[in-house]
Design a protein around this motif. Structure first.
Motif, PDB file in Angstrom:
ATOM      1  N   ARG A   2       0.848  -1.184   0.000  1.00 29.42           N
ATOM      2  CA  ARG A   2       0.000   0.000   0.000  1.00 29.42           C
ATOM      3  C   ARG A   2       0.888   1.241   0.000  1.00 29.42           C
ATOM      4  O   ARG A   2       2.013   1.220   0.526  1.00 29.42           O
ATOM      5  N   PRO A   3       0.403   2.332  -0.560  1.00 23.55           N
ATOM      6  CA  PRO A   3       1.193   3.565  -0.599  1.00 23.55           C
ATOM      7  C   PRO A   3       1.467   4.088   0.810  1.00 23.55           C
ATOM      8  O   PRO A   3       0.632   3.963   1.702  1.00 23.55           O
ATOM      9  N   ALA A   4       2.642   4.650   0.994  1.00 20.95           N
ATOM     10  CA  ALA A   4       3.019   5.251   2.274  1.00 20.95           C
ATOM     11  C   ALA A   4       3.210   6.746   2.058  1.00 20.95           C
ATOM     12  O   ALA A   4       4.017   7.147   1.222  1.00 20.95           O
ATOM     13  N   GLY A   5       2.467   7.557   2.768  1.00 21.71           N
ATOM     14  CA  GLY A   5       2.556   9.005   2.608  1.00 21.71           C
ATOM     15  C   GLY A   5       3.330   9.642   3.743  1.00 21.71           C
ATOM     16  O   GLY A   5       3.243   9.214   4.890  1.00 21.71           O
ATOM     17  N   ARG A   6       4.088  10.659   3.401  1.00 16.27           N
ATOM     18  CA  ARG A   6       4.857  11.412   4.389  1.00 16.27           C
ATOM     19  C   ARG A   6       4.785  12.890   4.033  1.00 16.27           C
ATOM     20  O   ARG A   6       4.761  13.260   2.869  1.00 16.27           O
ATOM     21  N   SER A   7       4.793  13.723   5.041  1.00 15.17           N
ATOM     22  CA  SER A   7       4.833  15.167   4.843  1.00 15.17           C
ATOM     23  C   SER A   7       6.227  15.666   5.186  1.00 15.17           C
ATOM     24  O   SER A   7       6.899  15.092   6.049  1.00 15.17           O
ATOM     25  N   SER A   8       6.641  16.739   4.544  1.00 15.45           N
ATOM     26  CA  SER A   8       7.948  17.316   4.869  1.00 15.45           C
ATOM     27  C   SER A   8       7.984  17.769   6.329  1.00 15.45           C
ATOM     28  O   SER A   8       9.049  17.842   6.936  1.00 15.45           O
ATOM     29  N   HIS A   9       6.824  18.041   6.919  1.00 14.04           N
ATOM     30  CA  HIS A   9       6.772  18.428   8.324  1.00 14.04           C
ATOM     31  C   HIS A   9       7.163  17.280   9.242  1.00 14.04           C
ATOM     32  O   HIS A   9       7.517  17.505  10.403  1.00 14.04           O
ATOM     33  N   ASP A  10       7.090  16.045   8.751  1.00 16.00           N
ATOM     34  CA  ASP A  10       7.467  14.873   9.535  1.00 16.00           C
ATOM     35  C   ASP A  10       8.963  14.587   9.469  1.00 16.00           C
ATOM     36  O   ASP A  10       9.458  13.718  10.189  1.00 16.00           O
ATOM     37  N   CYS A  11       9.673  15.286   8.605  1.00 18.01           N
ATOM     38  CA  CYS A  11      11.090  15.006   8.375  1.00 18.01           C
ATOM     39  C   CYS A  11      11.961  15.829   9.317  1.00 18.01           C
ATOM     40  O   CYS A  11      11.633  16.975   9.633  1.00 18.01           O
ATOM     41  N   PRO A  12      13.083  15.244   9.742  1.00 16.09           N
ATOM     42  CA  PRO A  12      14.001  16.009  10.590  1.00 16.09           C
ATOM     43  C   PRO A  12      14.633  17.144   9.800  1.00 16.09           C
ATOM     44  O   PRO A  12      14.796  17.057   8.581  1.00 16.09           O
ATOM     45  N   THR A  13      14.944  18.209  10.504  1.00 13.80           N
ATOM     46  CA  THR A  13      15.608  19.344   9.866  1.00 13.80           C
ATOM     47  C   THR A  13      17.034  19.436  10.373  1.00 13.80           C
ATOM     48  O   THR A  13      17.389  18.826  11.381  1.00 13.80           O
ATOM     49  N   GLY A  14      17.839  20.191   9.699  1.00 15.03           N
ATOM     50  CA  GLY A  14      19.217  20.404  10.137  1.00 15.03           C
ATOM     51  C   GLY A  14      19.273  20.982  11.537  1.00 15.03           C
ATOM     52  O   GLY A  14      20.095  20.608  12.351  1.00 15.03           O
ATOM     53  N   GLU A  15      18.349  21.896  11.855  1.00 16.47           N
ATOM     54  CA  GLU A  15      18.327  22.517  13.176  1.00 16.47           C
ATOM     55  C   GLU A  15      18.027  21.475  14.252  1.00 16.47           C
ATOM     56  O   GLU A  15      18.616  21.484  15.313  1.00 16.47           O
ATOM     57  N   ALA A  16      17.106  20.558  13.987  1.00 14.46           N
ATOM     58  CA  ALA A  16      16.750  19.532  14.970  1.00 14.46           C
ATOM     59  C   ALA A  16      17.932  18.597  15.210  1.00 14.46           C
ATOM     60  O   ALA A  16      18.215  18.218  16.339  1.00 14.46           O
ATOM     61  N   ARG A  17      18.631  18.228  14.150  1.00 17.25           N
ATOM     62  CA  ARG A  17      19.780  17.333  14.310  1.00 17.25           C
ATOM     63  C   ARG A  17      20.873  18.012  15.126  1.00 17.25           C
ATOM     64  O   ARG A  17      21.499  17.399  15.965  1.00 17.25           O
ATOM     65  N   GLU A  18      21.120  19.294  14.870  1.00 19.48           N
ATOM     66  CA  GLU A  18      22.144  20.009  15.617  1.00 19.48           C
ATOM     67  C   GLU A  18      21.766  20.138  17.086  1.00 19.48           C
ATOM     68  O   GLU A  18      22.589  19.999  17.967  1.00 19.48           O
ATOM     69  N   ALA A  19      20.477  20.373  17.375  1.00 23.29           N
ATOM     70  CA  ALA A  19      20.020  20.496  18.750  1.00 23.29           C
ATOM     71  C   ALA A  19      20.163  19.178  19.497  1.00 23.29           C
ATOM     72  O   ALA A  19      20.418  19.159  20.707  1.00 23.29           O
ATOM     73  N   ASP A  20      20.021  18.065  18.784  1.00 27.28           N
ATOM     74  CA  ASP A  20      20.150  16.745  19.392  1.00 27.28           C
ATOM     75  C   ASP A  20      21.606  16.302  19.489  1.00 27.28           C
ATOM     76  O   ASP A  20      21.888  15.222  19.975  1.00 27.28           O
ATOM     77  N   GLY A  21      22.512  17.101  18.966  1.00 26.37           N
ATOM     78  CA  GLY A  21      23.923  16.744  18.994  1.00 26.37           C
ATOM     79  C   GLY A  21      24.316  15.803  17.895  1.00 26.37           C
ATOM     80  O   GLY A  21      25.416  15.279  17.870  1.00 26.37           O
ATOM     81  N   ALA A  22      23.419  15.555  16.939  1.00 26.51           N
ATOM     82  CA  ALA A  22      23.718  14.622  15.864  1.00 26.51           C
ATOM     83  C   ALA A  22      24.128  15.338  14.588  1.00 26.51           C
ATOM     84  O   ALA A  22      24.390  14.711  13.591  1.00 26.51           O
ATOM     85  N   GLY A  23      24.159  16.645  14.627  1.00 20.29           N
ATOM     86  CA  GLY A  23      24.527  17.401  13.430  1.00 20.29           C
ATOM     87  C   GLY A  23      26.015  17.349  13.208  1.00 20.29           C
ATOM     88  O   GLY A  23      26.780  16.826  13.994  1.00 20.29           O
ATOM     89  N   GLY A  24      26.443  17.923  12.117  1.00 21.93           N
ATOM     90  CA  GLY A  24      27.865  17.964  11.821  1.00 21.93           C
ATOM     91  C   GLY A  24      28.067  18.242  10.363  1.00 21.93           C
ATOM     92  O   GLY A  24      27.136  18.257   9.580  1.00 21.93           O
ATOM     93  N   SER A  25      29.302  18.444  10.002  1.00 24.07           N
ATOM     94  CA  SER A  25      29.578  18.743   8.608  1.00 24.07           C
ATOM     95  C   SER A  25      29.479  17.473   7.771  1.00 24.07           C
ATOM     96  O   SER A  25      29.684  16.373   8.265  1.00 24.07           O
TER      97      SER A  25
END
Length: 87
Positions: free
Chosen positions: A59-82
């Motif tokens: 069956r089709p799986a739908g996702r919204s861009s609002h459900d996706c992690p952003t660069g800011e969220a990754r950096e806040a979680d300490g998972a960001g980086g170059s």
């Protein structure tokens, strides 16, 4: 064989070829978020994108861009980086 991609404004449908086995939830999320980010970079005025991944025999799986992690969220979680991807 490549997937078929159709767009209609902020809606994107990715239809996977029959040769692709079933994808797990994490793979679908990654694919959908990658497509959503690409669509928003293509047309930033949209504000959001809705992606549907159609798998063969599934069956089709739908996702919204609002459900996706952003660069800011990754950096806040300490998972960001170059060298990371996403957006």
């Amino acid at each position: 064989m490549a997937p078929t991609v159709r767009t209609d404004a902020a809606a994107v449908v990715v239809q996977l070829p029959r040769t692709v086995g079933g994808l797990g939830d994490t793979a679908v999320d990654q694919l959908a978020c990658t497509v959503a980010v690409a669509r928003l970079r293509q047309d930033p005025a949209l504000g959001s994108a809705q992606v549907t991944v159609e798998q063969p025999g599934g069956r089709p799986a739908g996702r919204s861009s609002h459900d996706c992690p952003t660069g800011e969220a990754r950096e806040a979680d300490g998972a960001g980086g170059s060298g990371g991807t996403g957006g």
